[in-house]
Design an enzyme around this catalytic site. Structure first.
Site, PDB file in Angstrom:
ATOM      1  N   GLY A  70       5.806 -33.221  11.164  1.00  0.00           N
ATOM      2  CA  GLY A  70       5.087 -32.135  11.800  1.00  0.00           C
ATOM      3  C   GLY A  70       5.873 -30.832  11.773  1.00  0.00           C
ATOM      4  O   GLY A  70       5.305 -29.754  11.575  1.00  0.00           O
ATOM      5  N   THR A  71       7.171 -30.934  11.944  1.00  0.00           N
ATOM      6  CA  THR A  71       8.011 -29.725  11.967  1.00  0.00           C
ATOM      7  C   THR A  71       7.899 -28.981  10.644  1.00  0.00           C
ATOM      8  O   THR A  71       7.704 -27.750  10.615  1.00  0.00           O
ATOM      9  CB  THR A  71       9.482 -30.117  12.240  1.00  0.00           C
ATOM     10  OG1 THR A  71       9.537 -30.766  13.520  1.00  0.00           O
ATOM     11  CG2 THR A  71      10.394 -28.900  12.232  1.00  0.00           C
ATOM     12  N   ASN A 139       2.301 -31.745  24.029  1.00  0.00           N
ATOM     13  CA  ASN A 139       3.171 -32.928  24.015  1.00  0.00           C
ATOM     14  C   ASN A 139       3.735 -33.273  25.392  1.00  0.00           C
ATOM     15  O   ASN A 139       4.030 -34.428  25.670  1.00  0.00           O
ATOM     16  CB  ASN A 139       4.317 -32.744  23.014  1.00  0.00           C
ATOM     17  CG  ASN A 139       4.943 -31.379  23.068  1.00  0.00           C
ATOM     18  OD1 ASN A 139       4.259 -30.364  22.939  1.00  0.00           O
ATOM     19  ND2 ASN A 139       6.239 -31.320  23.275  1.00  0.00           N
ATOM     20  N   GLN A 167      -0.062 -34.299  18.504  1.00  0.00           N
ATOM     21  CA  GLN A 167      -0.217 -35.183  19.659  1.00  0.00           C
ATOM     22  C   GLN A 167      -1.664 -35.591  19.891  1.00  0.00           C
ATOM     23  O   GLN A 167      -1.916 -36.525  20.648  1.00  0.00           O
ATOM     24  CB  GLN A 167       0.338 -34.516  20.929  1.00  0.00           C
ATOM     25  CG  GLN A 167       1.828 -34.281  20.902  1.00  0.00           C
ATOM     26  CD  GLN A 167       2.661 -35.581  20.978  1.00  0.00           C
ATOM     27  OE1 GLN A 167       2.143 -36.665  21.213  1.00  0.00           O
ATOM     28  NE2 GLN A 167       3.960 -35.464  20.768  1.00  0.00           N
ATOM     29  N   THR A 225      10.653 -35.258  -4.671  1.00  0.00           N
ATOM     30  CA  THR A 225      10.094 -36.593  -4.941  1.00  0.00           C
ATOM     31  C   THR A 225       9.461 -37.150  -3.678  1.00  0.00           C
ATOM     32  O   THR A 225      10.055 -37.101  -2.598  1.00  0.00           O
ATOM     33  CB  THR A 225      11.219 -37.532  -5.428  1.00  0.00           C
ATOM     34  OG1 THR A 225      11.811 -36.937  -6.588  1.00  0.00           O
ATOM     35  CG2 THR A 225      10.681 -38.918  -5.773  1.00  0.00           C
ATOM     36  N   CYS A 312      14.401 -32.258  24.974  1.00  0.00           N
ATOM     37  CA  CYS A 312      14.307 -31.570  23.696  1.00  0.00           C
ATOM     38  C   CYS A 312      14.932 -32.445  22.632  1.00  0.00           C
ATOM     39  O   CYS A 312      15.405 -33.544  22.900  1.00  0.00           O
ATOM     40  CB  CYS A 312      14.954 -30.204  23.754  1.00  0.00           C
ATOM     41  SG  CYS A 312      16.715 -30.262  23.553  1.00  0.00           S
TER      42      CYS A 312
HETATM   43  N1  PLP Z   1       4.313 -30.736  17.190  1.00  0.00           N
HETATM   44  C1  PLP Z   1       4.229 -31.416  18.339  1.00  0.00           C
HETATM   45  C2  PLP Z   1       3.182 -31.047  19.345  1.00  0.00           C
HETATM   46  C3  PLP Z   1       5.113 -32.461  18.602  1.00  0.00           C
HETATM   47  O1  PLP Z   1       5.042 -33.129  19.761  1.00  0.00           O
HETATM   48  C4  PLP Z   1       6.099 -32.771  17.624  1.00  0.00           C
HETATM   49  C5  PLP Z   1       7.110 -33.822  17.886  1.00  0.00           C
HETATM   50  O2  PLP Z   1       7.463 -34.098  19.012  1.00  0.00           O
HETATM   51  C6  PLP Z   1       6.130 -32.047  16.433  1.00  0.00           C
HETATM   52  C7  PLP Z   1       5.223 -31.023  16.256  1.00  0.00           C
HETATM   53  C8  PLP Z   1       7.150 -32.310  15.381  1.00  0.00           C
HETATM   54  O3  PLP Z   1       6.782 -33.419  14.575  1.00  0.00           O
HETATM   55  P1  PLP Z   1       7.902 -34.193  13.763  1.00  0.00           P
HETATM   56  O4  PLP Z   1       8.697 -34.981  14.721  1.00  0.00           O
HETATM   57  O5  PLP Z   1       7.109 -35.071  12.809  1.00  0.00           O
HETATM   58  O6  PLP Z   1       8.694 -33.181  13.023  1.00  0.00           O
END
Ligand code: PLP
Length: 372
Positions: A70-71, A139, A167, A225, A312
């Site tokens: 997600g990041t 979250n 989430q 990859t 965090c």
């Molecule tokens: N966005 C939200 C709302 C999240 O809760 C999180 C992870 O806690 C992320 C993004 C980040 O996702 P990832 O851990 O796959 O990088």
């Protein structure tokens, strides 16, 4: 002592079907760009998973850009759109908050909800191309934002709209096109897949500059990859999560029961975001006068795993920017923990949490619980 895991919003345990898919993908051992048989098997694995991931948001496989999580997906969209002005809400995940140095911040009300009219007003003041990024579900509190309405306002102003659905996925039925968003973020490990894989769903053909360069993978939007086992596990988990999304009532009932029991018995206990619509698995609750770290450690000793409301990524507890945005004083917010349920949670897990919480409440606050 059987451990009770109630920290699904941090990461969900890997579903057995995802573990099987990962093991199978590891056996293939090919590179999805190779033209030989193993390469083709790897490619098939990726494309099958892409279809499963698209299914989680009622989407088209060709719109799914697979990432490391997600990041990365949040960074890809917010940085990849170049110089556009970014508007985000005050309660976003750090990966949205920190993606750009100059975002305009839109506030939330005491329930944790973004005001649609405030976005409209803010967009009148911006005269440069803009992207708005507002999460579908939070979250920490589970509060759901009115994304379809917010996206509609953005569209009226000619702004692009992104939602971080990390989430919400698997906890609510999602149809990205019906929501009217241009981009949507997903993460594998929040739906029962492995960590280190996610996706950006791209419904708009605006140019998105790749943040990782050096190969033509993912239609040149994300070089490198492919993580075949991770992608296979994400796909398998996404398929099950998509089927579960419309039937979360058992988790909601467990979560509501947990909150009802604690707030009925413990004087001063408080649930944050309870007046808003929330995803059914999440509870952010405060034990007055006992800081979250102490609660989390005491619960861990009792065999129950949860997070501090504002845990965090480094594992330390910071002041919660989410609760602060909802107008909660720092001293009170420091006492909030997050309990999050998921696919393997059973009623006994919740009972054990409530028993442990009440025991800790009595011991650490010196207060006796009201007779239930
Ligand atoms: N966005 C939200 C709302 C999240 O809760 C999180 C992870 O806690 C992320 C993004 C980040 O996702 P990832 O851990 O796959 O990088």
């Amino acid at each position: 002592m059987t451990d009770v895991y109630l920290d699904f919003n941090a990461t969900a345990p890997v579903r057995p079907q995802a573990a099987t898919a990962i093991a199978r993908a590891l056996e293939i051992g090919g590179n999805a760009s190779s033209v030989h048989r193993r390469g083709r098997m790897a490619r098939r694995t990726v494309e099958d998973a892409r279809e499963q991931v698209a299914g989680l948001v009622g989407g088209v496989p060709g719109h799914v850009v697979l990432t490391s999580g997600g990041t990365e997906a949040n960074n890809l969209v917010l940085r990849g759109l170049g110089r556009r002005q970014v508007i985000i809400s005050a309660v976003e995940h750090d990966s949205v908050l920190s993606a750009r140095s100059d975002p305009k911040i839109i506030t939330v009300d005491r329930r944790g909800i973004v005001d649609v009219a405030a976005l409209d007003e803010m967009l009148f003041t911006v005269d440069t191309p803009t992207v708005v990024s507002i999460m579908l579900a939070n979250n920490e509190t589970g509060v759901i934002q009115p994304i379809a309405e917010l996206a509609e306002v953005a569209r009226r102003h000619g702004a692009l709209f992104h939602t971080d659905a990390v989430q919400a996925a698997g906890k609510l039925p999602i149809n990205a096109a019906e929501l009217g968003v241009d981009f949507l973020t997903l993460s594998g490990h929040k739906v029962g897949g492995p960590q280190g894989v996610g996706a950006l769903v791209v419904l708009n053909d605006t140019e998105l500059l790749p943040q990782l360069r050096g190969g033509g993978q993912e239609r040149s939007r994300r070089a490198g990859t492919e993580n075949i086992p991770g992608i296979a596990g994400f796909g398998a988990a996404a398929e099950i999560a998509a089927n579960e999304a419309s039937n979360q009532s058992h988790l909601t009932k467990l979560r509501d029961g947990l909150e009802d029991r604690i707030t009925a018995i413990a004087p001063g206990a408080r649930v944050y975001g309870e007046d808003a619509q929330r995803i059914g698995n999440t509870s952010c609750m405060g034990m007055p006068g006992v800081d979250a770290e102490t609660q989390v450690m005491a619960l861990d000793l009792a065999g129950v795993m949860v997070s501090a409301g504002a845990a965090c990524s480094s594992g330390t507890v910071q002041n919660s920017h989410v609760l602060a945005a909802m107008g909660i004083e720092t001293a009170e917010a420091k006492c909030a923990i997050r309990v999050s349920l998921g696919w393997s949670t059973v009623a006994e897990d919740v009972d054990k949490f409530v028993d442990a919480w009440l025991e800790i409440f009595g011991r650490l606050t010196g207060q006796t619980a009201n007779a239930a």
